[in-house]
Design a protein around this motif. Structure first.
Motif, PDB file in Angstrom:
ATOM      1  N   GLN A   1     -17.426 -25.187 -31.432  1.00  6.92           N
ATOM      2  CA  GLN A   1     -18.817 -25.148 -31.890  1.00  6.92           C
ATOM      3  C   GLN A   1     -19.176 -26.365 -32.742  1.00  6.92           C
ATOM      4  N   LYS A   2     -18.140 -27.066 -33.228  1.00  2.00           N
ATOM      5  CA  LYS A   2     -18.367 -28.235 -34.076  1.00  2.00           C
ATOM      6  C   LYS A   2     -18.451 -29.512 -33.244  1.00  2.00           C
ATOM      7  N   LYS A   3     -18.885 -30.571 -33.856  1.00  2.00           N
ATOM      8  CA  LYS A   3     -18.872 -31.868 -33.207  1.00  2.00           C
ATOM      9  C   LYS A   3     -17.433 -32.383 -33.234  1.00  2.00           C
ATOM     10  N   LEU A   4     -16.815 -32.531 -32.079  1.00  2.00           N
ATOM     11  CA  LEU A   4     -15.417 -32.946 -31.999  1.00  2.00           C
ATOM     12  C   LEU A   4     -15.286 -34.323 -31.365  1.00  2.00           C
ATOM     13  N   THR A   5     -14.430 -35.139 -31.948  1.00  2.00           N
ATOM     14  CA  THR A   5     -14.141 -36.463 -31.395  1.00  2.00           C
ATOM     15  C   THR A   5     -12.681 -36.504 -30.945  1.00  2.00           C
TER      16      THR A   5
ATOM     17  N   ILE B   1     -31.669 -20.134 -24.142  1.00  2.00           N
ATOM     18  CA  ILE B   1     -30.768 -21.173 -23.642  1.00  2.00           C
ATOM     19  C   ILE B   1     -30.557 -22.256 -24.704  1.00  2.00           C
ATOM     20  N   THR B   2     -31.610 -22.550 -25.461  1.00  2.00           N
ATOM     21  CA  THR B   2     -31.490 -23.548 -26.531  1.00  2.00           C
ATOM     22  C   THR B   2     -30.508 -23.064 -27.605  1.00  2.00           C
ATOM     23  N   GLU B   3     -30.616 -21.777 -27.976  1.00  2.00           N
ATOM     24  CA  GLU B   3     -29.702 -21.218 -28.983  1.00  2.00           C
ATOM     25  C   GLU B   3     -28.258 -21.220 -28.483  1.00  2.00           C
ATOM     26  N   ILE B   4     -28.081 -20.899 -27.213  1.00  2.00           N
ATOM     27  CA  ILE B   4     -26.726 -20.895 -26.650  1.00  2.00           C
ATOM     28  C   ILE B   4     -26.145 -22.301 -26.640  1.00  2.00           C
ATOM     29  N   ALA B   5     -26.969 -23.283 -26.301  1.00  2.00           N
ATOM     30  CA  ALA B   5     -26.508 -24.671 -26.311  1.00  2.00           C
ATOM     31  C   ALA B   5     -26.047 -25.068 -27.711  1.00  2.00           C
ATOM     32  N   GLU B   6     -26.807 -24.674 -28.728  1.00  2.00           N
ATOM     33  CA  GLU B   6     -26.459 -25.004 -30.111  1.00  2.00           C
ATOM     34  C   GLU B   6     -25.186 -24.277 -30.542  1.00  2.00           C
TER      35      GLU B   6
END
Length: 305
Positions: A206-210, A260-265
């Motif tokens: 769920q986090k931004k992963l690099t 769909i926007t909430e699921i994407a987030e």
């Protein structure tokens, strides 16, 4: 009833118990078409596995090697080898899974002489074809073994043990022909690192992963992280992250009323448009269409009052 998901721990080791401590042997008759995404996803176990394709065409991936198995083909998978089965449609694969001690107990002469060359080596797997005489014999014995498991006799456990030993004799005699982990470009250290990184991804998708984050989770360089993935699955770490997110999103579309926007987030995508594009590429359908079809199917199967 057949399970439709592959349950694993943080190292991708399968959590299902195969057989019992007294009789560590289990027969399965599985249809990949009934599994989520038509696949038995990446996993490994300490047991040996022998699989035959009864119907359909199946892709079996072991490490970074993939094989297309047709009806009548089979495959032996060694203890500890990470693998995956997938099919575009129906893929019926009867199989047996058994622990080393099913053949002979630890510290026995048989285990030391005939099992250790598999357990203590880099042997990975062997595809079995009816066109090769010794492999055909194994496949024929496997069919007899499946039949015994489906219609057991009063002495079926004894007969099953004898058949497995007969199969093992053939595998042992041709052990030098097997694919090794070295051939697949991997080793056990790489596999352990890969499993730990995928667990980190599962816990943090769920986090931004690099790539740097993923590599740091096991204390290796970005280059080594890439190598571990390349050795194990045909995906880069970031591709694996997106695949994980898409699988989570698939379930949320089915089981929640989130937009769909909430699921994407919630699944870590930067935008709903990017999510929509990747979802369509992965599943060949848009998120909205997937939800709409699933709801229609549920309504259709509801019993009338």
């Amino acid at each position: 009833m057949q399970s439709t998901r592959t349950k694993t721990d943080e190292t991708m080791m399968e959590l299902v118990t195969h057989g019992s401590a007294a009789f560590p042997f289990q027969y399965y008759h599985e249809d990949l078409g009934k599994f989520e995404n038509r696949c038995i996803d990446w996993h490994w176990h300490r047991e040996f596995e022998l699989v035959t394709v009864k119907r359909g065409i199946v892709q079996c991936s072991i490490g970074n090697i993939s094989h297309i198995l047709e009806e009548g083909d089979g495959i032996f998978i060694n203890s500890g080898s990470i693998h995956r089965f997938a099919s575009a449609g129906t893929g019926v694969i009867p199989n047996v899974v058994f622990a080393p001690e099913f053949i002979a107990p630890d510290s026995s002469l048989i285990q030391e002489r005939f099992l250790a060359p598999f357990l203590d080596s880099g042997i990975s797997h062997m595809v079995l074809k009816t066109s090769i005489p010794w492999q055909k014999n194994i496949l024929l014995t496997l069919l007899r073994l499946y039949g015994l498991c489906e219609d057991p006799t009063p002495t079926w456990e004894l007969e099953a043990h004898a058949m497995v030993c007969q199969i093992w004799s053939g595998l042992y005699e041709h052990r030098n022909e097997f694919v090794t982990m070295e051939n697949t470009g991997t080793n056990r250290i790489s596999q352990v690192r890969f499993r730990r990184m995928t667990y980190f991804i599962e816990q943090n998708y769920q986090k931004k992963l690099t790539l740097e984050d993923i590599a740091a989770s096991v204390g290796v360089s970005k280059r080594e992280a890439l190598r571990c993935f390349q050795c194990s699955v045909p995906l880069s770490p970031i591709e694996y992250v997106n695949k994980c997110r898409l699988q989570k999103a698939w379930k949320l579309l089915l089981h929640t009323d989130l937009s769909i926007t909430e699921i994407a987030e919630r699944t870590g995508f930067e935008s709903s448009s990017y999510f929509d594009r990747l979802f369509k590429r992965e599943f060949h359908i848009t998120p909205g269409k997937h939800r709409s079809i699933s709801k229609s199917q549920k309504e259709h199967h509801k019993k009338p009052e």
